[in-house]
Design an enzyme around this catalytic site. Sequence first.
Site, PDB file in Angstrom:
ATOM      1  CB  SER A 143     -19.273  13.220  22.859  1.00 42.16           C
ATOM      2  OG  SER A 143     -18.774  11.651  21.883  1.00 42.16           O
ATOM      3  CG  HIS A 165      -5.774   3.119   0.576  1.00 38.97           C
ATOM      4  ND1 HIS A 165      -4.831   2.161  -0.161  1.00 38.97           N
ATOM      5  CD2 HIS A 165      -6.509   4.079   0.115  1.00 38.97           C
ATOM      6  CE1 HIS A 165      -6.110   1.197   0.165  1.00 38.97           C
ATOM      7  NE2 HIS A 165      -6.596   2.719  -0.342  1.00 38.97           N
ATOM      8  CG  ASP A 192      -2.804   0.614   0.376  1.00 39.12           C
ATOM      9  OD1 ASP A 192      -2.343   1.615   0.924  1.00 39.12           O
ATOM     10  OD2 ASP A 192      -3.579  -0.272   1.001  1.00 39.12           O
TER      11      ASP A 192
END
Length: 580
Positions: A359, A200, A160
């Site tokens: 939250s 990525h 990658d």
Amino acid sequence: MNCITAKLNSLFSLSIIVVAMIFSMQVNAVTSLREVDESNFPKKYIVKFKEDASSFSELSEMSENQHVTEELVLEKLKAREVKRLGNSTIYSVEMGDLKLEQLRNRSDVEYVEIDQPRFLLRRASPDIWSGETTPWGYEVVGAQVVDDFNAGNRTVCIIDTGYDIKHNDLSGNRVSGPNVSDSNSDFPWSVPDPGGDNSHGTHVAGTISAIANSEGIKGIMPNQKVNLYIVKALNENGWVYSSDLVKAVQTCVDNGANVINMSLGGSKSTMTEKNGLQSIYEKGVLLIAAAGNDGDTSYSFPASYDSVMSVAAVDSNLEHAAFSQITDQVEIAAPGVAILSTVTVGEGVLSDISLNGLSQFKRGIVPYKRRIMKDEQYISDLVTGSITGILKRCDLLFDGTYKCGDMSNSICLIERQHVKKQDKMSLDNRLIKTCSDAGAIAAIVYSNAKLPGLQNPSIVDEKNVARIVSVTVDHPFGQTLLGYIGKEVTVSTSEGKDYEYYSGTSMATPHVAGVASLVWSYHPTCTAAQVRRALTETSIDIAEVGRDNRTGYGMVNAYAAERYLDTLCGELDWGPLPTL
């Protein structure tokens, strides 16, 4: 998350009940500190002169005050980068060993010590959420019911864009590999590093192996056991030649890889690639690749070679992702829509919704990726900020139009239209603009009942007329928010984070690669072909009965695959595989 549907729960519940009697489900939190090679730092020293010194023999004729005298002493001894701490008699300096020893031996010097470096102790986005979040894909593939204590006998190779070794959720893993700076270079040996705008690969790696350390997220194998080999093969523009891909795969094999993750692809095959990957598969390496993101029936390579497992993407409701390829080569499905994982430190974007001051991050809140037109080209233009206002509903009418009313200084809650396939951005573009045109200062889009899962669409605001903070949530959370109409809520989007939501078959692929390595680790004498068979034979059928071109044989299932290998490889016998 609440968006895992009953159809998965009913299929998977028996597996969980049985396995609970076999495995301990307690996971110890592991905290790792990043080790830094301090030899690369210039060595500095702290020098403290005695206060009120009365005699400086060799410099007495020049001495009118103590500080001047001290600085002259340091100058004579060739000290560099001299910095005095306020009005004290303490200095930070760089100097050679011989002169340092002379300084130590002076009668007017109280002490000399090493000026130790200090590092920013960064936590993973503590202002967004505290504790550890379990990404929805983790439980969908059954990773929670198969312990990874055997993972050290397997090696996963990720081809990658790199791996951010500095990330708190990744730094403690067993990781090695070359770093390829461009597609034409050989593979130089160095620490894996994604570099800027190359998150990525780090996202893919996080899905496989983010550490269970009470912060951030956790991956399929979270306990720092699995061996990772990282090949940064893609160039700065995110592509690589097929010949380089073959070379990268061979590099993985030469370094002991059992499973190779390829979250990449192209529209045309090559003989070199086809033959090379076939040879490697026959040698016992399991090759797993992304099916492709064009959302049509075209083939993507290397996923569409017979030697490679082709992975399709589904959303959190187990619906086939509209962008995922539909071919007769698709073999298996995995989570690939709105996947929260690690990215290069500081490159992430996260959003939150606060209700009654609390939250809601862990329910899944995805910020919209936004583009505008500038100088005849599209550029990214994220709208960030924290917006507080009264929540108002924009009603979806039967004719497909919306009735918003006056949204001035309010937060707009709007439902996607009842469409099954969302392969274009135009729908969400219109939703955000509708809210903005009504005067809203922020927008929350929630999924409809027919496609209820968490989505991760982009929006295009060509004329830059809808500059409002915009997020999307799943249908169950949208229903919860309807109960807050007329109440004050806060919506926020922030940059500079260490995590982000990505979508794509690239994100589905590491779920399968992680499960493959996990179940194989229990049966290392099994062959790659046997592991591949176990993954497909035990996958959970989520679309048409039997294999189909959208999701292959179904959703990958770690527990069932491991039990299948018990019988297939004949190493262990824990009784019959439960009926799923």
